[in-house]
Design an enzyme around this catalytic site. Structure first.
Site, PDB file in Angstrom:
ATOM      1  N   TYR A   8       0.856  -1.190   0.000  1.00 53.69           N
ATOM      2  CA  TYR A   8       0.000   0.000   0.000  1.00 53.69           C
ATOM      3  C   TYR A   8       0.890   1.236   0.000  1.00 53.69           C
ATOM      4  O   TYR A   8       2.115   1.155   0.084  1.00 53.69           O
ATOM      5  CB  TYR A   8      -0.932   0.004   1.220  1.00 53.69           C
ATOM      6  CG  TYR A   8      -2.053   1.027   1.138  1.00 53.69           C
ATOM      7  CD1 TYR A   8      -2.974   1.002   0.092  1.00 53.69           C
ATOM      8  CD2 TYR A   8      -2.182   2.020   2.098  1.00 53.69           C
ATOM      9  CE1 TYR A   8      -3.990   1.934   0.003  1.00 53.69           C
ATOM     10  CE2 TYR A   8      -3.209   2.959   2.029  1.00 53.69           C
ATOM     11  CZ  TYR A   8      -4.099   2.908   0.972  1.00 53.69           C
ATOM     12  OH  TYR A   8      -5.112   3.835   0.886  1.00 53.69           O
ATOM     13  N   ARG A  14      -6.652   2.964   3.310  1.00 45.27           N
ATOM     14  CA  ARG A  14      -7.447   1.738   3.229  1.00 45.27           C
ATOM     15  C   ARG A  14      -6.726   0.507   3.756  1.00 45.27           C
ATOM     16  O   ARG A  14      -7.345  -0.543   3.928  1.00 45.27           O
ATOM     17  CB  ARG A  14      -7.912   1.495   1.794  1.00 45.27           C
ATOM     18  CG  ARG A  14      -9.024   2.449   1.376  1.00 45.27           C
ATOM     19  CD  ARG A  14      -9.761   1.958   0.150  1.00 45.27           C
ATOM     20  NE  ARG A  14     -11.018   2.665  -0.040  1.00 45.27           N
ATOM     21  CZ  ARG A  14     -12.152   2.348   0.540  1.00 45.27           C
ATOM     22  NH1 ARG A  14     -12.211   1.319   1.360  1.00 45.27           N
ATOM     23  NH2 ARG A  14     -13.255   3.041   0.305  1.00 45.27           N
ATOM     24  N   TRP A 104     -10.991  11.886  -2.435  1.00 41.30           N
ATOM     25  CA  TRP A 104      -9.621  11.796  -1.947  1.00 41.30           C
ATOM     26  C   TRP A 104      -8.589  12.137  -3.023  1.00 41.30           C
ATOM     27  O   TRP A 104      -7.527  12.692  -2.719  1.00 41.30           O
ATOM     28  CB  TRP A 104      -9.344  10.398  -1.387  1.00 41.30           C
ATOM     29  CG  TRP A 104     -10.267  10.021  -0.281  1.00 41.30           C
ATOM     30  CD1 TRP A 104     -11.344   9.175  -0.352  1.00 41.30           C
ATOM     31  CD2 TRP A 104     -10.241  10.493   1.076  1.00 41.30           C
ATOM     32  NE1 TRP A 104     -11.983   9.082   0.872  1.00 41.30           N
ATOM     33  CE2 TRP A 104     -11.323   9.888   1.761  1.00 41.30           C
ATOM     34  CE3 TRP A 104      -9.406  11.363   1.779  1.00 41.30           C
ATOM     35  CZ2 TRP A 104     -11.583  10.122   3.108  1.00 41.30           C
ATOM     36  CZ3 TRP A 104      -9.666  11.592   3.125  1.00 41.30           C
ATOM     37  CH2 TRP A 104     -10.742  10.981   3.774  1.00 41.30           C
TER      38      TRP A 104
END
Length: 199
Positions: A8, A14, A104
């Protein structure tokens, strides 16, 4: 025990729910973080061009909430009954529905700020009232022990408070729940050790 590699960006975002679950269950994993500047070059190498990805013995899993359900299956974090599991899923999905409405990735700062303000000022109060009602006088959202729904509440609210620090001022029970999650020894240790990022 399988070999886990979480991929990530260098942010909570997330992937943080996955990191909380790993921390709480004391599961070792590689926390591989990608810098935003490198993403355009490698995006096409990932399934659906999205992260997080969790590699389990080299097998890639995608979608953060699907990964969370996979990791919590057959643990108390997922609830002790099928009814509890449904309630947990409902709370998580309710939170995720709201978080997914934020732009976002919006590049125009004025547009982004306007949409964030509208959501936090006009939409968030209804969500918080519903969560407050659902929690009631209980210690945790579902059942008599912590579940990953409580984790997800702490993660989402931590991010929202960055943009509206007074968001929870009239919801002391939700603040108490958040504090209880962060006081769990394994979670407190992770929060202390994790890289400090805005979101």
């Amino acid at each position: 025990m399988p070999n886990y590699k979480l991929i990530y960006f260098n942010m909570r975002g997330r992937a943080e729910i996955i990191r909380y679950i790993f921390a709480y269950l004391d599961i070792k994993y590689e926390d591989h973080r990608i810098e935003q500047a490198d993403w355009p070059e490698i995006k096409s190498t990932f399934l659906f061009g999205k992260i997080p990805i969790l590699e389990v013995d080299g097998c890639p899993l995608h979608q953060s909430l699907a990964i969370a359900r996979y990791l919590t299956k057959n643990t108390d974090l997922a609830g002790k009954t099928e009814l509890e599991q449904c309630h947990i899923d409902a709370i998580v999905d309710t939170l995720d529905d709201f978080m997914s409405r934020f732009p976002w990735a919006e590049k125009k700062q004025d547009v982004k700020e306007k949409m964030f303000s509208e959501l936090l000022t006009h939409e968030a109060p209804g969500l918080l009232e519903g969560l407050d009602t659902f929690l009631g006088e209980k210690e945790w959202f579902v059942g008599n022990s912590v579940t990953w729904a409580d984790f997800y509440w702490d993660i989402c609210s931590t991010t929202l408070l960055v943009y509206k620090p007074d968001l929870l001022d009239i919801h002391p029970k939700l603040v108490t729940l958040k504090n209880k999650v962060q006081a769990l020894p394994a979670i407190a240790d992770w929060i202390r050790r994790r890289p400090q990022t805005k979101i």
